[in-house]
Motif scaffolding. Structure first.
Motif, short mmCIF file in Angstrom:
data_model
loop_
_atom_site.label_atom_id
_atom_site.label_comp_id
_atom_site.label_asym_id
_atom_site.label_seq_id
_atom_site.Cartn_x
_atom_site.Cartn_y
_atom_site.Cartn_z
N GLY A 124 -2.44 -5.13 5.37
CA GLY A 124 -1.88 -6.45 5.58
C GLY A 124 -0.43 -6.60 5.15
N VAL A 125 0.00 -7.85 5.29
CA VAL A 125 1.34 -8.26 4.86
C VAL A 125 1.16 -9.16 3.65
CG1 VAL A 125 3.44 -9.48 5.54
CG2 VAL A 125 2.15 -8.17 7.24
N PHE A 126 1.86 -8.84 2.59
CA PHE A 126 1.72 -9.57 1.33
C PHE A 126 3.04 -10.25 0.99
CE2 PHE A 126 -1.32 -6.19 1.52
CZ PHE A 126 -2.47 -6.71 0.96
N GLU A 127 2.97 -11.55 0.68
CA GLU A 127 4.18 -12.28 0.26
C GLU A 127 4.62 -11.81 -1.12
OE1 GLU A 127 5.81 -13.97 2.14
OE2 GLU A 127 4.42 -14.69 3.67
N ARG A 128 3.63 -11.38 -1.90
CA ARG A 128 3.92 -10.94 -3.25
C ARG A 128 2.83 -9.97 -3.67
NH1 ARG A 128 1.69 -12.96 -7.50
NH2 ARG A 128 1.05 -14.80 -6.35
N MET A 129 3.24 -8.91 -4.34
CA MET A 129 2.27 -7.93 -4.84
C MET A 129 2.75 -7.47 -6.21
SD MET A 129 -0.42 -5.99 -4.63
CE MET A 129 -0.96 -6.27 -2.94
N THR A 130 1.93 -7.69 -7.24
CA THR A 130 2.26 -7.24 -8.59
C THR A 130 1.33 -6.10 -8.96
OG1 THR A 130 3.03 -9.43 -9.23
CG2 THR A 130 2.47 -7.91 -11.01
N VAL A 131 1.92 -4.97 -9.28
CA VAL A 131 1.14 -3.79 -9.67
C VAL A 131 1.59 -3.32 -11.04
CG1 VAL A 131 0.77 -3.02 -7.29
CG2 VAL A 131 2.77 -2.18 -8.57
N ARG A 132 0.75 -2.52 -11.65
CA ARG A 132 1.15 -1.84 -12.87
C ARG A 132 0.83 -0.36 -12.70
NH1 ARG A 132 -3.87 -1.62 -16.09
NH2 ARG A 132 -4.70 0.29 -15.23
N GLU A 133 1.61 0.45 -13.39
CA GLU A 133 1.29 1.86 -13.46
C GLU A 133 1.23 2.22 -14.93
OE1 GLU A 133 4.77 1.67 -12.07
OE2 GLU A 133 3.95 0.72 -10.27
N ALA A 134 0.14 2.89 -15.32
CA ALA A 134 0.08 3.46 -16.66
C ALA A 134 1.16 4.52 -16.77
CB ALA A 134 -1.30 4.07 -16.89
N VAL A 135 1.65 4.76 -17.97
CA VAL A 135 2.70 5.78 -18.17
C VAL A 135 2.10 6.97 -18.93
CG1 VAL A 135 4.57 4.10 -18.12
CG2 VAL A 135 3.54 4.72 -20.30
#
Ligand SMILES: [Zn+2]
Length: 243
Positions: A124-135
């Motif tokens: 899909g198309v997302f107006e906003r996407m917040t992700v996290r990545e572990a380090v």
């Protein structure tokens, strides 16, 4: 396309290691990427030493690292955790204008039981996407609740890509992730990670149910000698997974 969320007889969710092992800080890569790919072409996981978030999509395994880079995973890379399937959706429908909470409620309303596993995909198309990545963690490894405090979080305003993951039964918390575990990768394969929140503009939702769950245990020394004991990890997992 049938439109039925009964589990397919051959549908299996394969999980490699389990959440309580991660909660205990067991981040040593134990499963070859090639072996994980042998079990499925669709799924999520994390990198060796908790170095980022895995997205397995259409048989291609990507690692969204804690420095924001997205890289391909080599077949001989070792993963501490993954959950994968041969995704064959039995229900698809167009979706639009949903927050993350709306999306969870929609999937809950479509899935007939909270006590099975479901594979979830949205292109899909997302107006906003917040992700996290572990380090990437350094030895001696801290537990998951501490380790994710240093995670990298990133938001993309307007992104086209794929949301991918699973919904698990509440009673499997600790073995798996209760409720939603979703990752994201954009079409350009330049942005992604473990999903924290989003606003979907429009997309196609695909679902599949699983009544068969296999758990592959690590055979690395750090796991074999770990003093694991049963405890209620629900709060730690909810904190770490952001659900
Ligand atoms: Zn994740």
């Amino acid at each position: 396309m049938t439109d039925d969320l009964s589990p397919r007889p051959s549908g299996v969710l394969h999980q490699f290691s389990f959440l309580d092992a991660l909660v205990a800080g067991l981040y040593e890569g134990a499963f070859r990427a090639s072996d994980v790919l042998g079990a499925g072409d669709f799924g999520v996981g994390c990198g060796d030493a908790l170095d980022g978030e895995i997205v397995l999509l259409d048989g291609a395994m990507h690692l969204c690292r804690g420095d924001g880079q997205v890289v391909d995973v080599a077949p001989d890379a070792l993963l501490p955790f993954a959950e994968v399937s041969r995704f064959t959706p039995t229900h698809t429908e167009a979706v639009a204008d949903l927050t993350g909470l709306d999306f969870d409620a929609l999937v809950d309303s479509l899935t007939p039981s909270g006590n099975l596993f479901y594979g979830i995909r949205v292109d899909g198309v997302f107006e906003r996407m917040t992700v996290r990545e572990a380090v990437r963690q350094q030895q001696p490894y801290r537990g998951l609740a501490e380790a994710v405090k240093g995670q990298h979080e990133d938001t993309s305003a307007h992104t086209t890509g794929t949301l991918i993951g699973f919904r698990g039964p509440d009673v499997f918390q600790g073995l798996s992730v209760a409720e939603f575990h979703l990752h994201y990768i954009n079409d350009a394969r330049s942005f992604g990670g473990h999903v924290m929140d989003f606003q979907l503009r429009s997309g196609m939702l695909a679902l599949e149910a699983y009544d068969t769950f296999t758990l592959h245990l690590p055979e690395v020394a750090s796991y074999l000698s770990a003093p694991l004991r049963r405890h209620d990890s629900d709060a730690e997992i909810r904190e770490a997974e952001g659900s």
